[in-house]
Design an enzyme around this catalytic site. Structure first.
Site, PDB file in Angstrom:
ATOM      1  N   LYS A   1       0.464  -1.028  -0.203  1.00 23.01           N
ATOM      2  CA  LYS A   1       0.194   0.258  -0.039  1.00 23.01           C
ATOM      3  C   LYS A   1       0.887   1.348  -0.009  1.00 23.01           C
ATOM      4  CE  LYS A   1      -2.620   3.227   1.582  1.00 23.01           C
ATOM      5  NZ  LYS A   1      -2.431   5.009   1.875  1.00 23.01           N
TER       6      LYS A   1
ATOM      7  N   GLU B   1       8.823   1.375  11.116  1.00 23.51           N
ATOM      8  CA  GLU B   1       9.844   2.618  10.986  1.00 23.51           C
ATOM      9  C   GLU B   1       9.117   3.911  11.729  1.00 23.51           C
ATOM     10  OE1 GLU B   1      12.390   5.819   9.808  1.00 23.51           O
ATOM     11  OE2 GLU B   1      12.218   3.801   7.865  1.00 23.51           O
TER      12      GLU B   1
ATOM     13  N   CYS C   1      13.827  10.840   7.120  1.00 25.45           N
ATOM     14  CA  CYS C   1      13.322  10.698   8.276  1.00 25.45           C
ATOM     15  C   CYS C   1      14.535   9.870   9.364  1.00 25.45           C
ATOM     16  CB  CYS C   1      13.053   8.232   8.616  1.00 25.45           C
ATOM     17  SG  CYS C   1      14.253   7.712   7.162  1.00 25.45           S
TER      18      CYS C   1
ATOM     19  N   GLU D   1       8.956  15.997  15.509  1.00 24.78           N
ATOM     20  CA  GLU D   1       9.697  15.325  13.861  1.00 24.78           C
ATOM     21  C   GLU D   1       8.333  16.441  13.172  1.00 24.78           C
ATOM     22  OE1 GLU D   1      10.482  11.830  11.181  1.00 24.78           O
ATOM     23  OE2 GLU D   1       8.250  12.222  12.050  1.00 24.78           O
TER      24      GLU D   1
END
Length: 494
Positions: free
Chosen positions: A188, A264, A299, A398
């Site tokens: 996906k 993750e 990331c 973040e």
């Protein structure tokens, strides 16, 4: 890179994309589609199928049937290896086409995209193809009248949810080991970056991957992603993305078949610069690249700069110069060093973080604004904020954008305390000529990856995984294979 070839590919119309289910391109069951907006100019690039619950259920059923009849898992390792090596070759042969398609979809600058997307994906697929016939079972240390065998078996159906920043690279991190071990996969992609993954999946079929072994369903996470997470026929779920979505996926696993979930997630990675760094000018340039390449949409981006107080002003000035020298613009221009923000929603969120930082006492040294608005695209100037303290929003949340928060420190212990002052633990760095200090930083900073006198560049030979709320499990390296196998004991009385 040949700019004329890039421009020719840019000029080509992009066809509408459909799901890939059981080896066929199929429309959404209700005919729904989603517009794909290019972040380069804000215009509609093409459409993708807007998946339904029925679409995802069909893809999962296809993957389950493919696994149960062993059309892939039952092939000899040499045969699976041949297909995967051919797949890697096809990705490389079509690298520029794939990179340009991906850039038109997500805005990464072409120089980075070509290397990090098809280049990395091909290398990853090839790495696991080369490894798959070298994964052995074990013979246990048992009494002489017992034979204990430990088999390594594929888990079954893997559901993989992929983010928009590096879809091919991160997709390959999941697909490579999962397929190498004989599993079937339902993929996906992100709603805002599906195209290159769909094209890569087509190349897998061209390479000889049997229909149904790899299925791709596009659509909204709240519909097709939830269906994937709640499915009783998915054995392992792997995800790269936000902590909020990661939590929901763990809940879905608990509500369904207790499937294993590997995550993750986000990072707020500390980049620690000591006064004795071997080359402060080089450190400043790498620091700027480590947060501003791909507009900070990485990331492991070094989004917190921790600088020894004695060199704070000098080093911030050097990073500022490096940032302001980086060319922001059309990501399909070979001279561009920083491309577009993925979406208008993400751009507005980034700017909101800058406003909050200023309200909480920070000072914008450079950037902090939208630029190139006349293009219709989503661009933001590299942004550096000083006066950041450990508990403010910019130091804790973040951002996933080109925003660097700067904090001074005076001692090694203070640097470690600042580095460990968030819920995250994905990556980090320390710049020092002191070998003992370097090893202490590796030991004491709680993170999955710790760089010394560099930032980024760790290849597929080493694992990438987070601690704390940055996730669990590892992508990359042979350790990633552990997520996609079951251990089965055979206890045989002789």
């Amino acid at each position: 890179m040949d700019q004329s070839k890039i421009d020719a590919l840019r000029a080509q119309p992009v066809p509408a994309f459909k799901h890939l289910i059981d080896g066929a391109h199929v429309a959404a069951s209700d005919g729904g589609t989603m517009d794909v907006l290019s972040p380069i100019n804000g215009k509609v690039l093409t459409t993708t199928a807007k998946g339904t619950v029925a679409d995802m259920e069909a893809a999962i059923a296809s993957a389950r049937a493919a696994f149960d009849d062993r059309r892939w898992a039952g092939q000899p390792p040499a045969a699976r290896k041949k297909v995967m090596m051919r797949w890697a070759d096809l990705i490389e042969e079509n690298a520029l086409e794939l990179a340009v398609l991906g850039v038109r979809d997500n805005g990464t600058e072409i120089g980075m995209a070509l290397k990090a997307e098809p280049g990395s994906a091909a290398a990853t697929i090839r790495y696991y193809a080369e490894a798959l016939d070298k994964i052995y079972g074990e013979i246990a240390a048992t009494p002489s009248d017992i034979l204990g065998l430990i088999h390594k078996e594929p888990v079954g159906v893997v559901g993989a949810i992929i983010p928009w920043n590096f879809p091919m690279m991160i997709g390959a991190w999941k697909l490579g080991p999962a397929l190498a071990m004989g599993n079937s996969v339902v993929l996906k992609p992100s709603e805002t970056a599906s195209l290159s993954l769909l094209r890569m999946a087509d190349l897998a079929l061209d390479a000889g991957l049997p229909p149904g072994v790899l299925n791709v369903v596009t659509g909204e996470g709240a519909v097709v992603g939830e269906t994937l997470g709640l499915s009783m026929d998915v054995d392992v779920l792997v995800f790269t993305g936000s902590g909020g979505t990661g939590r929901r996926l763990m809940e879905y696993a608990a509500r369904s078949n207790m499937k294993r979930v590997y995550l993750e997630l986000g990072g707020k990675s500390p980049n620690i610069v000591f006064a004795d760094a071997p080359d402060l000018d080089q450190a400043a340039k790498v620091t700027a690249a480590g947060i501003f390449r791909n507009s900070g949409q990485v990331c492991v981006a070094g989004s917190r700069l921790l600088v020894e107080a004695s060199i704070h002003d000098e080093f911030v000035s050097a990073v500022t110069r490096a940032a302001e020298a980086m060319q922001v613009g059309d990501p399909l221009n070979v001279g561009t060093q920083i491309g577009a923000i993925n979406s208008e929603v993400q751009l507005k969120a980034n700017l909101g973080f800058v406003d909050t930082a200023c309200a909480e006492g920070g000072t914008v040294v450079t950037g902090g604004r939208r630029i190139l608005e006349d293009t219709g695209g989503y661009y933001m100037a590299p942004t550096i904020v000083t006066g950041v303290t450990r508990d403010v929003t910019i130091a804790q949340k973040e951002i996933f954008g080109p925003v660097l928060g700067v904090m001074p420190f005076s001692t090694d212990d203070e640097a470690v305390q600042l580095a460990n002052s968030t819920v995250y633990g994905l990556a980090g760095a320390a710049w020092t000529a002191n070998l003992s200090r370097a090893h202490r930083m590796v030991r004491d900073v709680r993170t999955g990856v710790m760089h010394i006198n560099t930032y980024g560049g760790a290849d597929g030979t080493v694992p990438l995984g987070g601690v704390g709320q940055s996730g669990n499990g590892s992508d990359k390296s042979l350790h990633a294979i552990e997520k996609y196998i079951n251990l089965k004991t055979a206890w045989i009385k002789l």
